[in-house]
Design a protein around this motif. Structure first.
Motif, mmCIF file in Angstrom:
data_model
loop_
_atom_site.group_PDB
_atom_site.id
_atom_site.type_symbol
_atom_site.label_atom_id
_atom_site.label_comp_id
_atom_site.label_asym_id
_atom_site.label_seq_id
_atom_site.Cartn_x
_atom_site.Cartn_y
_atom_site.Cartn_z
ATOM 1 N N LYS A 295 -16.694 16.791 26.233
ATOM 2 C CA LYS A 295 -15.558 17.000 25.345
ATOM 3 C C LYS A 295 -14.268 16.383 25.884
ATOM 4 C CE LYS A 295 -17.417 21.244 23.323
ATOM 5 N NZ LYS A 295 -17.194 22.703 23.085
ATOM 6 N N GLU A 296 -14.053 16.504 27.182
ATOM 7 C CA GLU A 296 -12.825 15.974 27.768
ATOM 8 C C GLU A 296 -12.736 14.463 27.573
ATOM 9 O OE1 GLU A 296 -14.997 17.858 29.328
ATOM 10 O OE2 GLU A 296 -13.932 19.771 29.578
ATOM 11 N N ARG A 297 -13.852 13.776 27.721
ATOM 12 C CA ARG A 297 -13.868 12.321 27.556
ATOM 13 C C ARG A 297 -13.595 11.950 26.093
ATOM 14 N NH1 ARG A 297 -12.504 7.329 28.347
ATOM 15 N NH2 ARG A 297 -14.173 5.782 28.054
ATOM 16 N N TYR A 298 -14.187 12.689 25.159
ATOM 17 C CA TYR A 298 -13.959 12.383 23.742
ATOM 18 C C TYR A 298 -12.498 12.632 23.373
ATOM 19 C CZ TYR A 298 -19.044 13.064 23.981
ATOM 20 O OH TYR A 298 -20.370 13.008 24.352
ATOM 21 N N GLN A 299 -11.911 13.694 23.933
ATOM 22 C CA GLN A 299 -10.503 13.979 23.681
ATOM 23 C C GLN A 299 -9.622 12.864 24.231
ATOM 24 O OE1 GLN A 299 -9.023 16.179 21.928
ATOM 25 N NE2 GLN A 299 -10.383 17.920 21.657
ATOM 26 N N LEU B 37 -7.897 14.662 10.730
ATOM 27 C CA LEU B 37 -8.859 15.558 10.099
ATOM 28 C C LEU B 37 -9.801 16.160 11.133
ATOM 29 C CD1 LEU B 37 -9.843 13.587 6.865
ATOM 30 C CD2 LEU B 37 -8.144 15.386 7.130
ATOM 31 N N SER B 38 -10.067 15.403 12.169
ATOM 32 C CA SER B 38 -10.938 15.863 13.248
ATOM 33 C C SER B 38 -10.661 14.964 14.448
ATOM 34 C CB SER B 38 -12.417 15.786 12.831
ATOM 35 O OG SER B 38 -12.798 14.437 12.613
ATOM 36 N N ILE B 39 -11.466 15.090 15.461
ATOM 37 C CA ILE B 39 -11.248 14.319 16.684
ATOM 38 C C ILE B 39 -11.429 12.828 16.451
ATOM 39 C CG2 ILE B 39 -13.655 14.454 17.474
ATOM 40 C CD1 ILE B 39 -12.592 14.872 20.306
ATOM 41 N N ASP B 40 -12.149 12.439 15.376
ATOM 42 C CA ASP B 40 -12.484 11.025 15.199
ATOM 43 C C ASP B 40 -12.117 10.452 13.838
ATOM 44 O OD1 ASP B 40 -14.354 12.451 13.768
ATOM 45 O OD2 ASP B 40 -16.032 11.151 14.294
ATOM 46 N N GLU B 41 -11.256 11.133 13.076
ATOM 47 C CA GLU B 41 -10.857 10.576 11.788
ATOM 48 C C GLU B 41 -9.467 11.068 11.399
ATOM 49 O OE1 GLU B 41 -12.931 11.926 8.249
ATOM 50 O OE2 GLU B 41 -13.707 13.667 9.339
ATOM 51 N N ALA B 42 -8.802 10.274 10.567
ATOM 52 C CA ALA B 42 -7.439 10.629 10.163
ATOM 53 C C ALA B 42 -7.042 9.849 8.912
ATOM 54 C CB ALA B 42 -6.448 10.334 11.286
ATOM 55 N N PHE B 43 -6.094 10.425 8.175
ATOM 56 C CA PHE B 43 -5.436 9.731 7.074
ATOM 57 C C PHE B 43 -4.125 9.154 7.585
ATOM 58 C CE2 PHE B 43 -7.753 12.841 4.281
ATOM 59 C CZ PHE B 43 -8.450 11.901 3.518
ATOM 60 N N LEU B 44 -3.748 7.980 7.075
ATOM 61 C CA LEU B 44 -2.439 7.403 7.330
ATOM 62 C C LEU B 44 -1.827 7.005 5.994
ATOM 63 C CD1 LEU B 44 -4.483 6.333 9.780
ATOM 64 C CD2 LEU B 44 -2.432 5.126 10.483
ATOM 65 N N ASP B 45 -0.591 7.393 5.768
ATOM 66 C CA ASP B 45 0.147 6.909 4.608
ATOM 67 C C ASP B 45 0.964 5.708 5.069
ATOM 68 O OD1 ASP B 45 1.915 6.380 2.525
ATOM 69 O OD2 ASP B 45 2.017 8.492 1.929
ATOM 70 N N THR B 46 0.570 4.513 4.612
ATOM 71 C CA THR B 46 1.251 3.283 5.027
ATOM 72 C C THR B 46 2.049 2.685 3.876
ATOM 73 O OG1 THR B 46 -0.740 1.970 4.537
ATOM 74 C CG2 THR B 46 -0.476 2.795 6.789
ATOM 75 N N THR B 47 2.427 3.529 2.912
ATOM 76 C CA THR B 47 3.290 3.058 1.826
ATOM 77 C C THR B 47 4.526 2.400 2.413
ATOM 78 O OG1 THR B 47 2.526 4.995 0.584
ATOM 79 C CG2 THR B 47 4.364 3.752 -0.344
ATOM 80 N N VAL B 48 5.093 3.073 3.407
ATOM 81 C CA VAL B 48 6.147 2.496 4.237
ATOM 82 C C VAL B 48 5.597 2.490 5.656
ATOM 83 C CG1 VAL B 48 8.490 2.742 5.102
ATOM 84 C CG2 VAL B 48 7.971 3.374 2.742
ATOM 85 N N ASN B 49 5.576 1.320 6.296
ATOM 86 C CA ASN B 49 4.989 1.244 7.632
ATOM 87 C C ASN B 49 5.894 0.443 8.557
ATOM 88 O OD1 ASN B 49 3.940 -1.735 7.561
ATOM 89 N ND2 ASN B 49 3.195 -0.806 5.648
ATOM 90 N N THR B 50 5.646 0.549 9.835
ATOM 91 C CA THR B 50 6.521 -0.072 10.830
ATOM 92 C C THR B 50 6.440 -1.590 10.813
ATOM 93 O OG1 THR B 50 4.786 0.108 12.513
ATOM 94 C CG2 THR B 50 6.363 1.923 12.354
ATOM 95 N N LEU B 51 5.383 -2.150 10.216
ATOM 96 C CA LEU B 51 5.247 -3.604 10.124
ATOM 97 C C LEU B 51 5.975 -4.162 8.910
ATOM 98 C CD1 LEU B 51 1.431 -4.024 10.929
ATOM 99 C CD2 LEU B 51 3.349 -4.286 12.490
ATOM 100 N N ASN B 52 6.421 -3.256 8.041
ATOM 101 C CA ASN B 52 7.008 -3.677 6.763
ATOM 102 C C ASN B 52 6.049 -4.585 6.003
ATOM 103 O OD1 ASN B 52 9.521 -2.316 7.053
ATOM 104 N ND2 ASN B 52 10.206 -3.931 8.462
#
Length: 396
Positions: free
Chosen positions: A88-92, A112-127
């Motif tokens: 678990k420590e390695r996966y974290q 959502l969990s240790i290995d997935e996520a949502f990102l809202d990139t409507t506005v993002n740092t890359l423009n």
């Protein structure tokens, strides 16, 4: 203030990415041990014991192996599989690296969990106006940083983005545009829709609903009549409507613990003693966090892997070991404990409450044994507590 709050018009023009690591636990093991690459790897308990599969590589999935499967069953399906204990420590550690990458591109990241996520990139740092390009860049960063591949889904809402990420695994990228959404959903098997589990799927099949096209034929009133409040949700899903925002700061929804036994237990007294220990652990966690919760749930997994839950709610809330233990025996009485063998027990507090009850939290010294010798009959104990706390409603 969030980016969407500053500009409400973004709600109808969101650009959502769902990133899902490919066979994460098993891929980390193959990364760290090159000898495992290309082999069917199973992360979990040993097949000689009573463990289950926590995760498995795509090579193992080809044999029909999946997570939550008993390790012994997985071994019969693939006798040359390599079983590895979870780290678990390695996966974290790797998960933290991946989340750091996400934060480079958007402040709106919802794990959502240790290995997935949502990102809202409507506005993002890359423009960068293209969420597809941003997703490609993120996937490249993940691979260069960790050596692992990730699949991505891009769409205008969370529901569709998550569906898209599962379309071209492993190491894939799928985009569902507003123009393609309805045709995509119409061909989708109903079991792939968010919120449709085995029971709901069977009920939908009984109504002749097997694909998104079938679901779309039902009115909101009809779906509400059949599925209650979820009916409105299913109505929107069939039409590609999902207005849930990406929420960077998720509040904890529950506190609980569970334990799986090396050997099945049967005696009711043993069940109660183990649950007393679990109640102590959950109660201590509530005390440390200075919170409580209105709902207590008991989880029981029988020897045939059938899993049930029994819950009760208390208006005053659960704040201590004592509060929890008072309601455990009546929940146990609503199961087949003492009549069927049990392999797992768990207790969880949900519907969490931030406020501290009048007089502060109660810290109590528990006595051993857990109940007195004169009350040593579990049947007597259960009967007594069944008569008390009439303000508690139990439900399964």
């Amino acid at each position: 203030m969030s980016l969407q709050a500053k500009n409400p018009s973004l709600k109808s023009h969101r650009k959502i990415i769902h990133i899902d690591m490919d066979a994460f636990f098993a891929s980390v093991e193959q990364l760290d041990n090159p000898a495992l690459r290309g082999k069917p790897v199973i992360v979990g308990g040993a097949p000689q014991g009573r463990g289950v599969v926590a995760a498995c590589s795509y090579e193992a999935r080809a044999f029909g192996i999946h997570s939550a499967m008993p390790s012994a069953r997985a071994y019969t399906l693939c006798r040359h599989a390599v079983f590895v204990r979870p780290r678990k420590e390695r996966y974290q550690e790797v998960s933290h690296q991946i989340r750091a990458i996400f934060s480079r591109y958007s402040p709106l990241v919802e794990p959502l969990s240790i290995d997935e996520a949502f990102l809202d990139t409507t506005v993002n740092t890359l423009n960068n106006p293209s969420a597809t390009h941003v997703a490609q860049i993120i996937r490249g960063d993940i691979y260069r940083t960790t050596g692992l591949t990730a699949s991505a889904g891009v769409s205008y809402n969370k529901f569709l983005a998550k569906l898209a990420s599962d379309q071209d695994k492993p190491d894939g990228l799928t985009v569902i545009t507003p123009q393609k959404a309805r045709s995509f959903l119409r061909s989708l098997p109903i079991r792939r829709f968010y919120g449709v589990g085995k029971v709901t799927e069977q009920k939908m099949h009984g109504l002749g609903i097997r694909t998104g096209r079938d679901l779309e034929k039902f009115s909101q009133a009809e779906l509400t009549a059949a599925f209650g409040s979820s009916g409105c949700f299913f109505y929107d899903m069939a039409r590609g409507i999902d207005n849930r925002p990406v929420q960077p700061h998720q509040t904890r929804k529950s506190i609980g613990t569970e334990t799986t036994f090396q050997e099945d237990i049967y005696q009711l007294e043993e069940v109660l003693n183990i649950l007393q220990s679990l109640a102590n652990q959950v109660g201590n966690a509530l005390s440390r966090k200075k919170i409580g919760g209105r709902t207590l749930s008991l989880k029981v997994r029988y020897d045939d892997f059938t899993t049930i839950s029994r819950s009760c709610s208390k208006r005053a809330g659960f704040y201590s070991q004592h509060d929890i233990w008072q309601q455990v025996p009546p929940l146990v009485a609503a199961t087949e404990a003492g009549r069927r063998k049990i392999r797992l027990l768990g207790l969880t507090i949900s519907n969490l409450l931030d406020e501290i009850p009048p007089g502060g939290l109660r810290y109590e010294q528990l006595l051993l044994p857990f109940y007195s010798k004169e009350d040593n009959s579990p049947t007597t104990l259960i009967a007594k507590i069944r008569q008390a706390n009439n303000n508690v409603d139990c439900f399964g």
